[in-house]
Design a protein around this motif. Structure first.
Motif, PDB file in Angstrom:
ATOM      1  N   ALA A 237      82.040  70.659  -6.525  1.00 22.95           N
ATOM      2  CA  ALA A 237      81.391  71.962  -6.488  1.00 22.95           C
ATOM      3  C   ALA A 237      80.180  71.906  -5.557  1.00 22.95           C
ATOM      4  O   ALA A 237      79.514  70.875  -5.447  1.00 22.95           O
ATOM      5  CB  ALA A 237      80.962  72.382  -7.885  1.00 22.95           C
ATOM      6  N   LEU A 238      79.895  73.017  -4.901  1.00 22.22           N
ATOM      7  CA  LEU A 238      78.718  73.131  -4.033  1.00 22.22           C
ATOM      8  C   LEU A 238      77.590  73.680  -4.897  1.00 22.22           C
ATOM      9  O   LEU A 238      77.404  74.881  -5.019  1.00 22.22           O
ATOM     10  CB  LEU A 238      79.025  74.045  -2.849  1.00 22.22           C
ATOM     11  N   VAL A 239      76.816  72.779  -5.498  1.00 27.51           N
ATOM     12  CA  VAL A 239      75.900  73.153  -6.576  1.00 27.51           C
ATOM     13  C   VAL A 239      74.477  73.365  -6.079  1.00 27.51           C
ATOM     14  O   VAL A 239      73.950  72.577  -5.295  1.00 27.51           O
ATOM     15  CB  VAL A 239      75.869  72.074  -7.680  1.00 27.51           C
ATOM     16  N   THR A 240      73.865  74.427  -6.575  1.00 26.80           N
ATOM     17  CA  THR A 240      72.424  74.621  -6.507  1.00 26.80           C
ATOM     18  C   THR A 240      71.910  74.624  -7.944  1.00 26.80           C
ATOM     19  O   THR A 240      72.463  75.319  -8.803  1.00 26.80           O
ATOM     20  CB  THR A 240      72.058  75.954  -5.829  1.00 26.80           C
ATOM     21  N   ALA A 241      70.884  73.830  -8.225  1.00 25.17           N
ATOM     22  CA  ALA A 241      70.307  73.764  -9.562  1.00 25.17           C
ATOM     23  C   ALA A 241      69.131  74.728  -9.658  1.00 25.17           C
ATOM     24  O   ALA A 241      68.310  74.818  -8.739  1.00 25.17           O
ATOM     25  CB  ALA A 241      69.849  72.341  -9.860  1.00 25.17           C
ATOM     26  N   VAL A 242      69.053  75.431 -10.787  1.00 28.84           N
ATOM     27  CA  VAL A 242      67.937  76.330 -11.076  1.00 28.84           C
ATOM     28  C   VAL A 242      67.250  75.817 -12.329  1.00 28.84           C
ATOM     29  O   VAL A 242      67.889  75.688 -13.381  1.00 28.84           O
ATOM     30  CB  VAL A 242      68.425  77.780 -11.296  1.00 28.84           C
ATOM     31  N   GLU A 243      65.944  75.508 -12.241  1.00 38.05           N
ATOM     32  CA  GLU A 243      65.235  74.891 -13.365  1.00 38.05           C
ATOM     33  C   GLU A 243      63.771  75.345 -13.375  1.00 38.05           C
ATOM     34  O   GLU A 243      63.094  75.268 -12.357  1.00 38.05           O
ATOM     35  CB  GLU A 243      65.318  73.361 -13.256  1.00 38.05           C
ATOM     36  N   PRO A 244      63.274  75.817 -14.524  1.00 36.49           N
ATOM     37  CA  PRO A 244      61.883  76.282 -14.579  1.00 36.49           C
ATOM     38  C   PRO A 244      60.847  75.178 -14.744  1.00 36.49           C
ATOM     39  O   PRO A 244      59.693  75.354 -14.344  1.00 36.49           O
ATOM     40  CB  PRO A 244      61.874  77.206 -15.806  1.00 36.49           C
ATOM     41  N   GLY A 245      61.223  74.041 -15.348  1.00 35.41           N
ATOM     42  CA  GLY A 245      60.247  73.013 -15.676  1.00 35.41           C
ATOM     43  C   GLY A 245      59.996  72.051 -14.529  1.00 35.41           C
ATOM     44  O   GLY A 245      60.945  71.456 -14.010  1.00 35.41           O
ATOM     45  N   PRO A 246      58.741  71.843 -14.129  1.00 37.42           N
ATOM     46  CA  PRO A 246      58.467  70.936 -13.001  1.00 37.42           C
ATOM     47  C   PRO A 246      58.868  69.495 -13.277  1.00 37.42           C
ATOM     48  O   PRO A 246      59.366  68.803 -12.384  1.00 37.42           O
ATOM     49  CB  PRO A 246      56.953  71.068 -12.793  1.00 37.42           C
TER      50      PRO A 246
END
Length: 256
Positions: free
Chosen positions: A65-74
């Motif tokens: 998969a061509l993944v982009t990760a989305v994450e709020p925590g630094p």
């Protein structure tokens, strides 16, 4: 529950422990995601939201998969970047996705949909998905049909209160936020699996759950005492020091 809440961001303080101790997911789960979404993961433009340290992100990436990760925590995002340096990471959460309209074939939430406000997150997912794209939500829930897990759950609920456990609740942990979305045709599946880990890893897994983390410094001593007592219970069940954890992944998939 929005991802900006202190409880949702509590994992940031234990990002390395989370990455090392939390369970992954079985290949059968990703096979089922492909079946229900109607397309292979290989080449699918995928947004993994609430990606944490990248446990699911890495598995999706390994499947092509061509993944982009989305994450709020630094802290979590930094751990993800260390373990998956080739995967793009953007800071944000499911209520306000920092992603272009109609840019994704697949949006995934592994252990993270319950931190969103579904009345905001579902329209955002629909906006970002291409026509025919899929939203896939899943949760590892401890299998309470296994005696030692049911016994541990009783102890956890005695410690936290009847409504709280680090195990998750079968049929509730994931679906409760889906029940707020009447009329949406989620396809649901259950995927059982297990892993065998040293008792230290199992204890670290327990301790990385928000139910313990939100207790903070004031809860450090009673938490340590509880986990020490839990080691003694586990030693009686697993004298070789290896714990067989049993899970059921609760999966829900919606096609745009």
């Amino acid at each position: 529950m929005p991802t900006s809440t202190p409880r949702a961001l509590s994992f940031d303080s234990v990002a390395a422990q989370y990455a090392a101790a939390r369970p992954g997911y079985p290949p059968a789960l990703l096979d089922t995601v492909e079946t229900l979404s109607g397309r292979p993961l290989k080449g699918a433009r995928t947004m993994d939201v609430g990606a944490g340290t990248g446990i699911a992100t890495g598995l999706l990436n390994a499947r092509g998969a061509l993944v982009t990760a989305v994450e709020p925590g630094p802290g979590m995002a930094a751990e993800l970047r260390r373990s998956l340096p080739s995967v793009p990471v953007v800071r944000g959460d499911g209520n306000h996705l920092p992603l272009a309209t109609a840019s994704a074939d697949l949006i995934t939430y592994a252990q993270s949909w319950h931190w969103t406000d579904p009345t905001l997150a579902l329209p955002e997912a629909r906006r970002v998905l291409r026509p025919g794209g899929a939203l896939a939500l899943w949760w590892n829930v401890s299998d309470h049909a296994v005696d030692w897990i049911a016994d541990q759950d009783v102890r956890l609920r005695r410690y936290f209160g009847a409504e709280e456990s680090a195990h998750g609740t079968p049929g509730v942990t994931g679906p409760r936020n889906l029940d707020l979305l009447p009329g949406d045709a989620f396809e649901r599946r259950l995927v059982p699996w297990s892993r065998t880990v040293p008792v230290d890893t199992h204890i670290a897994n327990l301790a990385s759950h928000s139910a313990f983390l939100v207790l903070g410094e004031a809860g450090a001593e009673p938490t340590a005492r509880f986990l020490d007592e839990e080691r003694e219970h586990l030693a009686a069940v697993f004298p070789d020091g290896m714990v067989e954890e049993h899970y059921v992944v609760e999966l829900a998939v919606l096609i745009r």
